[in-house]
Design a protein around this motif. Sequence first.
Motif, PDB file in Angstrom:
ATOM      1  N   ASP A 184     -41.566  52.890 -19.694  1.00  0.00           N
ATOM      2  CA  ASP A 184     -41.297  51.448 -19.643  1.00  0.00           C
ATOM      3  C   ASP A 184     -42.512  50.600 -20.021  1.00  0.00           C
ATOM      4  O   ASP A 184     -42.358  49.410 -20.333  1.00  0.00           O
ATOM      5  N   ARG A 185     -43.690  51.174 -20.021  1.00  0.00           N
ATOM      6  CA  ARG A 185     -44.902  50.391 -20.275  1.00  0.00           C
ATOM      7  C   ARG A 185     -45.621  50.754 -21.569  1.00  0.00           C
ATOM      8  O   ARG A 185     -46.444  49.963 -22.047  1.00  0.00           O
ATOM      9  N   ARG A 235     -47.175  47.271 -21.993  1.00  0.00           N
ATOM     10  CA  ARG A 235     -46.608  46.203 -21.164  1.00  0.00           C
ATOM     11  C   ARG A 235     -47.129  46.361 -19.737  1.00  0.00           C
ATOM     12  O   ARG A 235     -46.517  47.017 -18.903  1.00  0.00           O
ATOM     13  N   GLY A 237     -47.197  44.176 -17.420  1.00  0.00           N
ATOM     14  CA  GLY A 237     -46.483  43.322 -16.483  1.00  0.00           C
ATOM     15  C   GLY A 237     -46.933  41.874 -16.554  1.00  0.00           C
ATOM     16  O   GLY A 237     -47.806  41.508 -17.354  1.00  0.00           O
ATOM     17  N   PHE A 238     -46.308  41.017 -15.736  1.00  0.00           N
ATOM     18  CA  PHE A 238     -46.635  39.593 -15.673  1.00  0.00           C
ATOM     19  C   PHE A 238     -46.428  38.881 -17.017  1.00  0.00           C
ATOM     20  O   PHE A 238     -47.115  37.917 -17.335  1.00  0.00           O
ATOM     21  N   ARG A 241     -48.259  41.473 -23.022  1.00  0.00           N
ATOM     22  CA  ARG A 241     -48.145  42.590 -23.947  1.00  0.00           C
ATOM     23  C   ARG A 241     -49.490  42.776 -24.632  1.00  0.00           C
ATOM     24  O   ARG A 241     -50.104  41.804 -25.070  1.00  0.00           O
ATOM     25  N   GLN A 292     -41.459  33.369 -18.336  1.00  0.00           N
ATOM     26  CA  GLN A 292     -40.232  33.992 -17.841  1.00  0.00           C
ATOM     27  C   GLN A 292     -38.978  33.405 -18.483  1.00  0.00           C
ATOM     28  O   GLN A 292     -37.983  34.109 -18.657  1.00  0.00           O
TER      29      GLN A 292
END
Length: 374
Positions: A184-185, A235, A237-238, A241, A292
């Motif tokens: 996922d990252r 990725r 988070g927050f 990228r 977001q």
Amino acid sequence: CRQAQALCAWVVGPLVGLLALATPARASVFELFGGDPRGIAMAGALVAATEGAEAAFYNPAALVEAPTNGMQIGFAQTHLPMDIHLIRPVCSDDAATCRARFGRQSSRHAPLLPEGGRHFQLGWHARHLRVLGGRLAFGALLTLPSTRLVRLSGPDAAQPHFVVYESLPDRLSVLLASGIRINDRVAVGVGVQVLAALGSELDLGLDPATGRIEPGTVQISLQPSASLTAGVSLRPGFGLRLGLGFRQEVSLRYRIPTRLGVGPLLAADLLVAQNTLYSPTTLELGAAWRSQDNRVLIAASVRMAMWSEAPDPSPRLEIDIGGGVAGDIGVDEQFDIGRDTAQRSPGFGDTVTPAVAAELWPKERLCVRGGYSF
């Protein structure tokens, strides 16, 4: 919403790009004019923010970040309003005439200025949902000149000209790439950038009695020349990228060896060769943050181009006289040209190019982009 983004990329993007274009002089067509209008408007700061077919150039790993599959078609017309001002007047007559007119205060060569051009850009990207659970994606990017597929120019080394712009608009470039999401990252990608190199072999015979040239072997071909591209997309988070892109050096090298036999008198081997349309090895690091609500994107990148490794861009000419009567009387070596001339380094330095950009969506169907690079 994604359809609106695609429309914005090809309508609003070119308008913003024309108003706020700040891309510096770089090597390849995609780096100079952008992988697409979005890349132009955002000054090329897309190594961590790309989301379509342009990822084949900026960062192959980001192909898996595209929300949908898609195709894109674009057309660009380039105008290069550059000038080189010489303090001394230009005199192309013989040395004695130039000295009589201007003394020693003249230049032998007028500047060679780059020409503009027109080219089409085609792009395609797709993520296969049935293969590896949708973790695998492919992309392709093509620049197709509308007048000439390839235009080569070999200016004299002493003639003032812009190396990175010479013949640049008339250049066929193809990029093919694929990306895979590890988890996922983390995503990685790899691809190739392909140019068409010119190869030939000419074997000609000249009959001194009739003055006719009789071709023996005449072969001219376009040969593919490929270089590696690669990238990593993270990725953390927050809304962040991170991207890392790598492009191996690529250039169009041509060699035209020719053998000319003049009856029993002599045989001459001629060679014309050059490294042209050179793009240096490039390493690019960047970061992007998206809000977001997907209405704000801020991106930044730093690109390092290894221009210090560039080869001599001037044309190379060799003439080797031998055989026949010229060889029997021992004068063949006196007419040889350029065989012992070593290629010289142009002495270029590496370049570092920082860039920042922003993408704003004040309304669902309105997008504003801008960027600056130095």
